[in-house]
Design a protein around this motif. Structure first.
Motif, short mmCIF file in Angstrom:
data_model
loop_
_atom_site.label_atom_id
_atom_site.label_comp_id
_atom_site.label_asym_id
_atom_site.label_seq_id
_atom_site.Cartn_x
_atom_site.Cartn_y
_atom_site.Cartn_z
N ALA A 32 29.35 46.40 27.95
CA ALA A 32 28.45 45.30 28.25
C ALA A 32 27.03 45.84 28.30
O ALA A 32 26.09 45.21 27.82
N THR A 33 26.87 47.03 28.91
CA THR A 33 25.60 47.75 28.95
C THR A 33 25.94 49.23 28.81
O THR A 33 27.08 49.64 29.03
N PHE A 74 21.97 55.87 34.40
CA PHE A 74 21.44 54.66 33.77
C PHE A 74 20.77 53.82 34.84
O PHE A 74 21.38 52.88 35.38
N PRO A 75 19.52 54.17 35.20
CA PRO A 75 18.85 53.45 36.28
C PRO A 75 18.93 51.94 36.09
O PRO A 75 18.63 51.41 35.02
N CYS A 76 19.41 51.28 37.13
CA CYS A 76 19.61 49.84 37.10
C CYS A 76 19.52 49.32 38.52
O CYS A 76 19.48 50.10 39.47
N ASP A 77 19.51 48.01 38.67
CA ASP A 77 19.44 47.43 40.00
C ASP A 77 20.68 47.75 40.81
O ASP A 77 20.61 48.03 41.99
N ARG A 78 21.84 47.71 40.15
CA ARG A 78 23.11 48.02 40.81
C ARG A 78 24.21 48.24 39.79
O ARG A 78 24.11 47.81 38.66
N VAL A 79 25.27 48.90 40.24
CA VAL A 79 26.49 49.01 39.44
C VAL A 79 27.50 48.09 40.11
O VAL A 79 27.81 48.24 41.28
N ASN A 80 27.96 47.11 39.35
CA ASN A 80 28.91 46.12 39.88
C ASN A 80 30.30 46.35 39.30
O ASN A 80 30.46 47.05 38.30
N ILE A 81 31.28 45.73 39.94
CA ILE A 81 32.65 45.81 39.44
C ILE A 81 33.13 44.43 39.02
O ILE A 81 32.78 43.42 39.63
N LEU A 82 33.90 44.41 37.96
CA LEU A 82 34.58 43.21 37.50
C LEU A 82 36.04 43.57 37.29
O LEU A 82 36.35 44.66 36.82
N THR A 83 36.92 42.67 37.63
CA THR A 83 38.35 42.86 37.38
C THR A 83 38.87 41.62 36.68
O THR A 83 39.31 40.69 37.33
N GLU A 87 42.51 41.22 28.62
CA GLU A 87 42.52 41.83 27.29
C GLU A 87 43.53 42.95 27.13
O GLU A 87 44.00 43.21 26.04
N VAL A 88 43.88 43.64 28.21
CA VAL A 88 44.91 44.68 28.19
C VAL A 88 45.78 44.46 29.43
O VAL A 88 45.25 44.36 30.52
N PRO A 89 47.10 44.37 29.27
CA PRO A 89 47.97 44.10 30.43
C PRO A 89 48.20 45.33 31.31
O PRO A 89 49.32 45.79 31.52
N HIS A 90 47.09 45.91 31.77
CA HIS A 90 47.10 47.11 32.60
C HIS A 90 45.87 46.99 33.49
O HIS A 90 44.76 46.83 32.97
N VAL A 91 46.06 47.03 34.79
CA VAL A 91 44.94 46.87 35.72
C VAL A 91 43.78 47.76 35.29
O VAL A 91 43.98 48.93 34.94
N HIS A 92 42.58 47.18 35.31
CA HIS A 92 41.38 47.98 35.06
C HIS A 92 40.19 47.33 35.74
O HIS A 92 40.07 46.13 35.81
N VAL A 93 39.35 48.20 36.27
CA VAL A 93 38.13 47.78 36.94
C VAL A 93 36.96 48.21 36.06
O VAL A 93 36.88 49.37 35.66
N HIS A 94 36.09 47.28 35.76
CA HIS A 94 34.88 47.57 34.98
C HIS A 94 33.78 47.97 35.95
O HIS A 94 33.50 47.24 36.91
N ALA A 104 26.68 40.77 33.25
CA ALA A 104 28.08 40.64 33.64
C ALA A 104 28.92 40.00 32.54
O ALA A 104 30.15 40.03 32.61
N ASP A 105 28.29 39.44 31.53
CA ASP A 105 29.04 38.78 30.46
C ASP A 105 29.54 39.82 29.48
O ASP A 105 28.89 40.13 28.49
N ILE A 106 30.73 40.37 29.79
CA ILE A 106 31.25 41.47 28.98
C ILE A 106 31.83 41.01 27.65
O ILE A 106 32.19 41.83 26.82
N LEU A 107 31.90 39.70 27.43
CA LEU A 107 32.45 39.21 26.18
C LEU A 107 31.37 38.80 25.19
O LEU A 107 31.62 38.69 24.00
N ALA A 108 30.15 38.55 25.68
CA ALA A 108 29.07 38.09 24.80
C ALA A 108 28.65 39.21 23.86
O ALA A 108 28.35 40.32 24.28
N GLY A 109 28.63 38.91 22.59
CA GLY A 109 28.16 39.87 21.60
C GLY A 109 28.84 41.21 21.67
O GLY A 109 28.22 42.24 21.49
N LYS A 110 30.14 41.19 21.94
CA LYS A 110 30.91 42.43 22.07
C LYS A 110 30.74 43.27 20.80
O LYS A 110 31.10 42.86 19.71
#
Length: 129
Positions: A32-33, A74-83, A87-94, A104-110
């Motif tokens: 996403a970034t 990667f200086p940024c305002d914050r590092v966030n998590i998404l669950t 897309e993959v049937p295996h737990v993963h935290v972004h 946060a839009d991890i699907l836009a313009g992938k």
């Protein structure tokens, strides 16, 4: 065996960031970034709340130093998590470096990152671990 299990086993190459006995972290090749990392448990579980308690208790402490390293690399305002996890049937935290809600839009313009970009991001993050 899921795609992530194959990555953990080394059957599929990845840009590994960190690993312990229960978790594996690597760069998302469709970030996403820049600096977008996935944290996955080493057991195949599709839904996060189906994980054994010790994995639920351990995933954020494992992710915390990685998130702090991402923040420095990667200086940024914050590092966030998404669950999301569809897309993959295996737990993963972004873990995503973000400066606003649009990040946060991890699907836009992938778009698949170039190997050079991923290798550079991997080296930068690991420097701060």
């Amino acid at each position: 065996m899921t795609l992530f299990s194959k990555i953990i086993a080394g059957e599929i190459p990845s840009y590994k960031i960190a690993e312990n006995d229960r978790f594996f972290a690597f760069l998302d090749i469709f970030p996403a970034t820049a600096g977008h990392v996935l944290v996955v448990p080493k057991i195949e579980t599709d839904r996060i709340f189906d994980l054994p308690v010790e994995y639920l208790e351990g995933i954020l402490p494992f992710a915390q130093p990685i998130a702090k390293a991402i923040q420095q690399a990667f200086p940024c305002d914050r590092v966030n998590i998404l669950t999301l996890g569809f897309e993959v049937p295996h737990v993963h935290v972004h873990l995503i470096p973000m400066n606003g809600m649009g990040d946060a839009d991890i699907l836009a313009g992938k778009k698949k990152a170039e190997p050079e970009e991923l290798a550079a991001a991997q080296a930068k993050i690991i420097t701060y671990l």
